[in-house]
Design an enzyme around this catalytic site. Structure first.
Site, PDB file in Angstrom:
ATOM      1  N   ARG A  82      10.210 -10.685  -7.761  1.00  0.00           N
ATOM      2  CA  ARG A  82      10.685 -11.814  -7.531  1.00  0.00           C
ATOM      3  C   ARG A  82       9.661 -12.640  -6.786  1.00  0.00           C
ATOM      4  NH1 ARG A  82       9.336 -12.440  -3.234  1.00  0.00           N
ATOM      5  NH2 ARG A  82      10.464 -11.744  -1.291  1.00  0.00           N
ATOM      6  N   HIS A  94      12.115 -16.136   5.364  1.00  0.00           N
ATOM      7  CA  HIS A  94      12.580 -15.421   6.390  1.00  0.00           C
ATOM      8  C   HIS A  94      13.808 -16.020   7.153  1.00  0.00           C
ATOM      9  CE1 HIS A  94       9.634 -12.582   7.204  1.00  0.00           C
ATOM     10  NE2 HIS A  94       8.675 -13.423   6.919  1.00  0.00           N
ATOM     11  N   GLY A 143       2.997  -4.487  -1.870  1.00  0.00           N
ATOM     12  CA  GLY A 143       2.504  -5.365  -0.862  1.00  0.00           C
ATOM     13  C   GLY A 143       2.139  -6.469  -1.011  1.00  0.00           C
ATOM     14  N   GLY A 200       4.118  -9.445  -1.757  1.00  0.00           N
ATOM     15  CA  GLY A 200       5.080 -10.324  -1.552  1.00  0.00           C
ATOM     16  C   GLY A 200       5.703 -10.546  -2.555  1.00  0.00           C
ATOM     17  N   SER A 215       8.146  -5.766  -4.532  1.00  0.00           N
ATOM     18  CA  SER A 215       8.057  -4.618  -5.319  1.00  0.00           C
ATOM     19  C   SER A 215       9.017  -3.436  -4.777  1.00  0.00           C
ATOM     20  CB  SER A 215       6.423  -3.964  -5.382  1.00  0.00           C
ATOM     21  OG  SER A 215       6.194  -3.711  -3.953  1.00  0.00           O
ATOM     22  N   ASP A 220      15.708 -10.421  -1.716  1.00  0.00           N
ATOM     23  CA  ASP A 220      15.125  -9.739  -2.762  1.00  0.00           C
ATOM     24  C   ASP A 220      15.721  -9.155  -3.735  1.00  0.00           C
ATOM     25  OD1 ASP A 220      13.022 -10.843  -1.144  1.00  0.00           O
ATOM     26  OD2 ASP A 220      12.452  -8.730  -0.358  1.00  0.00           O
ATOM     27  N   SER A 257       0.199  -6.159   2.711  1.00  0.00           N
ATOM     28  CA  SER A 257       1.326  -6.110   3.766  1.00  0.00           C
ATOM     29  C   SER A 257       2.307  -5.329   3.474  1.00  0.00           C
ATOM     30  CB  SER A 257       1.675  -7.723   3.893  1.00  0.00           C
ATOM     31  OG  SER A 257       2.862  -7.476   4.841  1.00  0.00           O
ATOM     32  N   TYR A 297       8.265  -7.860  10.707  1.00  0.00           N
ATOM     33  CA  TYR A 297       9.358  -8.336  10.117  1.00  0.00           C
ATOM     34  C   TYR A 297      10.613  -8.113  11.054  1.00  0.00           C
ATOM     35  CZ  TYR A 297      12.704  -8.698   6.410  1.00  0.00           C
ATOM     36  OH  TYR A 297      13.833  -9.081   5.409  1.00  0.00           O
TER      37      TYR A 297
END
Length: 544
Positions: free
Chosen positions: A54, A61, A177, A179, A182, A236, A279, A289
């Protein structure tokens, strides 16, 4: 409502492909994974589960604070082929042979271990729990498979019965990683695959039995991903499961999960560019996070206390709940009107000043120490640790309560503005009695909101990085009307709003200006910068 609909189970590939979009060759990809499964395991799969990645257009956040967000599923996805193992009586109950088509991942073999519950309740005497070893310190690809599987075990096999032993094959086009979520796609796909192969997804031959809704799958997947050490807010998973083609998805989490389509304006497309900074939010969670989750929760309690709002000692109240209580919202009635919520958010941006340190520091520090934060909460050290730190590990010398709350309130307001801009434009365009707004004005307004979001993510939430800042600047210079990071941040991708007529020129300019892209050509370049159409959500194909 979209969240109440069942998970699509296809038996016709033409119907399935028609729901996925048109910019990728989906048929070739699905045929390849089926043929590879046949080659490796000697039989065709029983099911292929699909879960898309997505892109979050705006609303970063704030999902775990229970504010609404605006993601869209992309066409790139995770595919998991699965089939029961022949002569399954010869294998351990529920054992798994897992392979990945990516050559860097080696075969994994594991089995869940049943264990008796230590309970004297008659109802629970015969209940069993299951154990799967998931290493949260050294995150591995099969951990996401195990996480999805575990949710199926505890939800559907706690009262007896054994899951079937299976072979599975995983492939995917969502870069890890980046964003683009995945990890959520892996967990959603795994959950779906194990549900399907164990007969838990479709009604039985009598028309009864489980009929799992999209909303139920989202809730299960959120819990499953927490088992790999990430406290996800649910955006997500909801985007991966509930999305529909040609629209973004406005996802609200309060007072319960709901989702509604938001038609995107014509004449512009979203282009995703990977900064190539990886990331791994599970590995860095205690500094990034998960720390942000704790900071927003502590900020919510402290704001509530400062505003005279009652919060129970053991309650992890969220910023959205504080807004609702301040405005006199009644949960049983449903979410407050958008106008009401917008006005309250504007007030809360001012009230966030209460979260600054009481005594100014020479270096302009806006954060507070652990001791200051606990004192401001009104809890004892023991009480605070139990509510906010007993379930998660964080590292910080100063907790940036003011900055985090300021971002959350302003970002939640931008989401509402973005949504209303799209809805108003679509409504006016379909009304013959009104003059529709200029498409370019609509798109420019959306781009402005995206740019403001990037600034807030960088300066207030501090989840950007040098490469993302550089890439968003290059994107704007190349013609993007708006460009921002997407996903958790600290690396990964940007999403840019570009006029449809300028897509090729935009990609050329960015690829020539961003250092890591300069030597990439053809498919290698297409992997790191690409336009995508909003896709449908998760589904299952059943082989007849």
């Amino acid at each position: 409502m979209a969240a109440e609909q069942p998970i699509p189970v296809y038996t016709n590939l033409n119907d399935l492909y028609g729901s996925l979009g048109t910019s990728l060759n989906h048929a070739e990809k699905w045929n390849t994974v089926a043929e590879e499964f046949q080659r490796r395991f000697g039989r065709k799969p029983a099911y292929i589960a699909r879960a898309p990645g997505r892109v979050n257009l705006i609303g970063e956040h704030i999902d775990y604070c229970l504010f609404g967000v605006l993601p869209a599923a992309i066409e790139r996805d995770i595919l998991i082929a699965i089939s029961p193992r022949p002569n399954h009586q010869e294998h351990a109950p529920g054992s798994v042979v897992a392979e990945n088509m990516h050559t860097k991942y080696i075969r994994q073999v594991f089995a869940p271990a049943p264990r008796r519950r230590a309970s004297i309740s008659e109802e629970e005497v015969h209940m069993e729990e299951w154990h799967l070893d998931i290493n949260t310190k050294e995150l591995r690809w099969e951990s996401y498979i195990k996480a999805g599987y575990y949710g199926v075990l505890v939800n559907y096999f706690a009262g007896g019965g054994s899951p079937v032993p299976v072979d599975i094959l995983v492939t995917g086009t969502v870069p890890a990683g980046s964003g683009l979520s995945s990890s959520a796609a892996m967990v959603v796909g795994s959950t779906l695959a194990f549900l399907a192969v164990n007969g838990k997804l479709e009604p039985n031959f009598t028309g009864t039995g489980p009929q799992i809704s999209k909303g139920q799958l989202v809730e299960m997947a959120v819990g499953n991903e927490k088992r790999v050490g990430v406290n996800s807010g649910g955006m997500d998973q909801a985007a991966s499961v509930i999305s529909i083609p040609s629209s973004a998805l406005y996802i609200s989490f309060f007072p319960e999960l709901s989702a509604s389509a938001v038609p995107l304006p014509p004449g512009a497309v979203f282009i995703i560019a990977n900064s190539l900074v990886v990331s791994d939010k599970a590995v860095t969670a205690k500094r990034n996070y998960n720390l942000r989750v704790v900071e927003t929760l502590a900020a919510a309690r402290i704001l509530a206390r400062s505003l005279g709002i009652k919060v129970a000692k053991d309650e992890k109240v969220t910023l959205r709940e504080v807004v609702g209580r301040l405005a006199g919202e009644v949960e049983e009635v449903g979410e407050m009107p958008v106008e009401w919520l917008s006005e309250t958010l504007q007030r809360m941006e001012c009230e966030a000043e209460r979260l600054k340190p009481r005594n100014a520091t020479e270096d302009g520090q806006l954060g507070v120490t652990m001791e200051e934060m606990i004192e401001m909460s009104g809890l004892s050290t023991e009480e605070f640790n139990q509510v906010y730190l007993s379930w998660v590990k964080v590292e910080a010398t100063h907790f940036q309560l003011y900055k985090r709350a300021k971002h959350v309130f302003s970002e939640a307001s931008r989401v509402l503005q973005f949504r209303q801009t799209c809805l108003s434009a679509a409504s006016e365009a379909s009304n013959p009695s009104t003059e529709p707004p200029s498409p370019i004005d609509v798109v420019r307004n959306l781009g402005r909101l995206m740019n403001e979001s990037q600034t807030s993510c960088d300066q207030l939430y501090q989840c950007s990085c040098d490469e993302l800042n550089e890439l968003t600047k290059i994107s704007r210079d190349a013609g993007a009307l708006g460009s921002r990071l997407t996903g958790a941040g600290w690396g990964g991708c940007t999403v840019s709003l570009v006029l449809e007529s300028g897509v090729d020129d935009f990609i050329k300019k960015v690829s020539e200006s961003y250092g890591p892209f300069k030597d990439l050509k053809g498919e290698a370049l297409n992997e790191v910068i690409f336009a995508t159409k909003p896709s449908s959500g998760a589904c299952v194909y059943k082989f007849e």
